[in-house]
Design a protein around this motif. Sequence first.
Motif, PDB file in Angstrom:
ATOM      1  N   PRO A  83      -8.428  28.726 -17.521  1.00 15.39           N
ATOM      2  CA  PRO A  83      -8.986  30.079 -17.550  1.00 15.39           C
ATOM      3  C   PRO A  83      -9.715  30.440 -16.265  1.00 15.39           C
ATOM      4  N   ASP A  84     -10.372  29.456 -15.641  1.00 15.92           N
ATOM      5  CA  ASP A  84     -11.094  29.735 -14.395  1.00 15.92           C
ATOM      6  C   ASP A  84     -10.139  30.146 -13.275  1.00 15.92           C
ATOM      7  N   GLU A  85      -9.003  29.475 -13.171  1.00 14.95           N
ATOM      8  CA  GLU A  85      -8.016  29.841 -12.155  1.00 14.95           C
ATOM      9  C   GLU A  85      -7.483  31.245 -12.411  1.00 14.95           C
ATOM     10  N   SER A  86      -7.268  31.580 -13.667  1.00 14.55           N
ATOM     11  CA  SER A  86      -6.798  32.914 -14.018  1.00 14.55           C
ATOM     12  C   SER A  86      -7.824  33.969 -13.626  1.00 14.55           C
ATOM     13  N   THR A  87      -9.090  33.667 -13.859  1.00 12.18           N
ATOM     14  CA  THR A  87     -10.165  34.591 -13.492  1.00 12.18           C
ATOM     15  C   THR A  87     -10.184  34.855 -11.992  1.00 12.18           C
ATOM     16  N   LEU A  88     -10.118  33.806 -11.196  1.00 15.31           N
ATOM     17  CA  LEU A  88     -10.168  33.959  -9.741  1.00 15.31           C
ATOM     18  C   LEU A  88      -8.958  34.725  -9.226  1.00 15.31           C
ATOM     19  N   ALA A  89      -7.796  34.472  -9.816  1.00 22.83           N
ATOM     20  CA  ALA A  89      -6.587  35.178  -9.392  1.00 22.83           C
ATOM     21  C   ALA A  89      -6.695  36.670  -9.709  1.00 22.83           C
ATOM     22  N   LEU A  90      -7.172  37.009 -10.908  1.00 27.92           N
ATOM     23  CA  LEU A  90      -7.308  38.420 -11.272  1.00 27.92           C
ATOM     24  C   LEU A  90      -8.346  39.104 -10.397  1.00 27.92           C
ATOM     25  N   ARG A  91      -9.446  38.425 -10.100  1.00 34.03           N
ATOM     26  CA  ARG A  91     -10.468  39.025  -9.229  1.00 34.03           C
ATOM     27  C   ARG A  91      -9.890  39.355  -7.852  1.00 34.03           C
ATOM     28  N   ALA A  92      -9.048  38.459  -7.336  1.00 36.74           N
ATOM     29  CA  ALA A  92      -8.439  38.697  -6.031  1.00 36.74           C
ATOM     30  C   ALA A  92      -7.544  39.936  -6.073  1.00 36.74           C
ATOM     31  N   LEU A  93      -6.802  40.108  -7.160  1.00 36.90           N
ATOM     32  CA  LEU A  93      -5.947  41.286  -7.303  1.00 36.90           C
ATOM     33  C   LEU A  93      -6.776  42.558  -7.414  1.00 36.90           C
ATOM     34  N   LEU A  94      -7.820  42.515  -8.228  1.00 34.65           N
ATOM     35  CA  LEU A  94      -8.649  43.702  -8.426  1.00 34.65           C
ATOM     36  C   LEU A  94      -9.355  44.109  -7.139  1.00 34.65           C
ATOM     37  N   ALA A  95      -9.657  43.134  -6.289  1.00 39.32           N
ATOM     38  CA  ALA A  95     -10.299  43.449  -5.011  1.00 39.32           C
ATOM     39  C   ALA A  95      -9.384  44.261  -4.107  1.00 39.32           C
ATOM     40  N   GLU A  96      -8.076  44.185  -4.341  1.00 42.77           N
ATOM     41  CA  GLU A  96      -7.118  44.922  -3.524  1.00 42.77           C
ATOM     42  C   GLU A  96      -6.701  46.253  -4.161  1.00 42.77           C
ATOM     43  N   ALA A  97      -7.205  46.534  -5.362  1.00 43.19           N
ATOM     44  CA  ALA A  97      -6.829  47.774  -6.050  1.00 43.19           C
ATOM     45  C   ALA A  97      -7.338  48.987  -5.281  1.00 43.19           C
ATOM     46  N   ASP A  98      -6.527  50.034  -5.249  1.00 41.50           N
ATOM     47  CA  ASP A  98      -6.890  51.244  -4.512  1.00 41.50           C
ATOM     48  C   ASP A  98      -7.959  52.059  -5.215  1.00 41.50           C
ATOM     49  N   ASP A  99      -7.944  52.063  -6.554  1.00 42.86           N
ATOM     50  CA  ASP A  99      -8.913  52.853  -7.306  1.00 42.86           C
ATOM     51  C   ASP A  99      -9.034  52.291  -8.719  1.00 42.86           C
ATOM     52  N   VAL A 100      -9.871  52.948  -9.530  1.00 43.12           N
ATOM     53  CA  VAL A 100     -10.123  52.437 -10.883  1.00 43.12           C
ATOM     54  C   VAL A 100      -8.873  52.517 -11.750  1.00 43.12           C
ATOM     55  N   HIS A 101      -7.997  53.481 -11.479  1.00 50.26           N
ATOM     56  CA  HIS A 101      -6.788  53.620 -12.284  1.00 50.26           C
ATOM     57  C   HIS A 101      -5.821  52.461 -12.015  1.00 50.26           C
ATOM     58  N   GLN A 102      -5.676  52.103 -10.748  1.00 46.93           N
ATOM     59  CA  GLN A 102      -4.821  50.967 -10.424  1.00 46.93           C
ATOM     60  C   GLN A 102      -5.422  49.669 -10.966  1.00 46.93           C
ATOM     61  N   ALA A 103      -6.751  49.562 -10.907  1.00 52.46           N
ATOM     62  CA  ALA A 103      -7.411  48.377 -11.455  1.00 52.46           C
ATOM     63  C   ALA A 103      -7.155  48.257 -12.957  1.00 52.46           C
ATOM     64  N   ALA A 104      -7.210  49.387 -13.667  1.00 49.49           N
ATOM     65  CA  ALA A 104      -6.957  49.368 -15.112  1.00 49.49           C
ATOM     66  C   ALA A 104      -5.526  48.928 -15.406  1.00 49.49           C
ATOM     67  N   MET A 105      -4.581  49.399 -14.603  1.00 51.60           N
ATOM     68  CA  MET A 105      -3.187  48.984 -14.805  1.00 51.60           C
ATOM     69  C   MET A 105      -3.018  47.495 -14.540  1.00 51.60           C
ATOM     70  N   LEU A 106      -3.709  46.987 -13.516  1.00 50.66           N
ATOM     71  CA  LEU A 106      -3.628  45.565 -13.206  1.00 50.66           C
ATOM     72  C   LEU A 106      -4.181  44.718 -14.351  1.00 50.66           C
ATOM     73  N   ARG A 107      -5.303  45.147 -14.919  1.00 44.74           N
ATOM     74  CA  ARG A 107      -5.896  44.414 -16.034  1.00 44.74           C
ATOM     75  C   ARG A 107      -4.930  44.346 -17.214  1.00 44.74           C
ATOM     76  N   ALA A 108      -4.337  45.513 -17.543  1.00 49.54           N
ATOM     77  CA  ALA A 108      -3.416  45.559 -18.682  1.00 49.54           C
ATOM     78  C   ALA A 108      -2.177  44.711 -18.428  1.00 49.54           C
ATOM     79  N   LEU A 109      -1.630  44.798 -17.223  1.00 53.71           N
ATOM     80  CA  LEU A 109      -0.447  44.013 -16.904  1.00 53.71           C
ATOM     81  C   LEU A 109      -0.771  42.525 -16.915  1.00 53.71           C
ATOM     82  N   TRP A 110      -1.906  42.160 -16.340  1.00 55.92           N
ATOM     83  CA  TRP A 110      -2.320  40.758 -16.308  1.00 55.92           C
ATOM     84  C   TRP A 110      -2.492  40.215 -17.716  1.00 55.92           C
ATOM     85  N   GLY A 111      -3.118  41.017 -18.589  1.00 60.97           N
ATOM     86  CA  GLY A 111      -3.325  40.578 -19.955  1.00 60.97           C
ATOM     87  C   GLY A 111      -2.022  40.350 -20.694  1.00 60.97           C
ATOM     88  N   ARG A 112      -1.048  41.210 -20.460  1.00 60.55           N
ATOM     89  CA  ARG A 112       0.245  41.056 -21.136  1.00 60.55           C
ATOM     90  C   ARG A 112       1.020  39.870 -20.590  1.00 60.55           C
TER      91      ARG A 112
END
Length: 235
Positions: free
Chosen positions: A41-70
């Motif tokens: 789970p820790d590796e998954s957390t760090l990977a998602l944080r890295a992706l969210l840091a590159e998100a252009d805005d809150v909408h893209q971040a929300a899509m990344l969270r949903a896609l990552w969760g699925r």
Amino acid sequence: MARKHGALLEEPRVDTDRLKLDHALIEALTARLAAGQDASPDESTLALRALLAEADDVHQAAMLRALWGRIEARAGTAMVVAGAAAQLLAADRFGLSARAVADPDAALAQVAAGAHALIDVASVRPWWGKLLARPELRVIAALPDDRHGLPAALRVAAAPTGPTGDDRTFWVTDARLPDARIVEALAACGFVARPLAAAGGLKLFMLAGYVQAEDGRLPAAPGALKGVIGAAPLF
């Protein structure tokens, strides 16, 4: 050519450039699913944080969270949910793959058998207090997992997490003091605390940061029956 309400019908046009992007998206998703889940789970957390840091805005971040969760739901461990909030949050983050169970006790039984469980914090009975007697089961995530509100559901697994650099810890006590007094006492011990829930004579608090169960400051905290039941990352 046929007419509709006095106007000529237009034949739909396929945007070939967009279609190529859609095919590339499918290929990338197929490859990612084939790669399987992260080792912890820790590796998954760090990977998602890295992706969210590159998100252009809150909408893209929300899509990344949903896609990552699925992706996690497809490649990872089976999940059960208990409670209305947990069902809603699980559907939003992980899709409809989670299986609903009758109550927190049934959910914890599934965790002991190898599943993960997302369980409502609010409960008539303090199910989270049972984790004090079951150190093999730990809270590893909490939803919502941003810093703009309180978590409504806790994710429990037989896989403790370590510090990720931005975490909150969950601590239970049977202290009968008012919440404000407990928060003050925890501050005197060096913790920043916030009350989260109370039921059946037990209280659940959040502590800022990652706090180990063996932290030497905790014995001085209020209560006789007390302890850390896990920690969850913030995004």
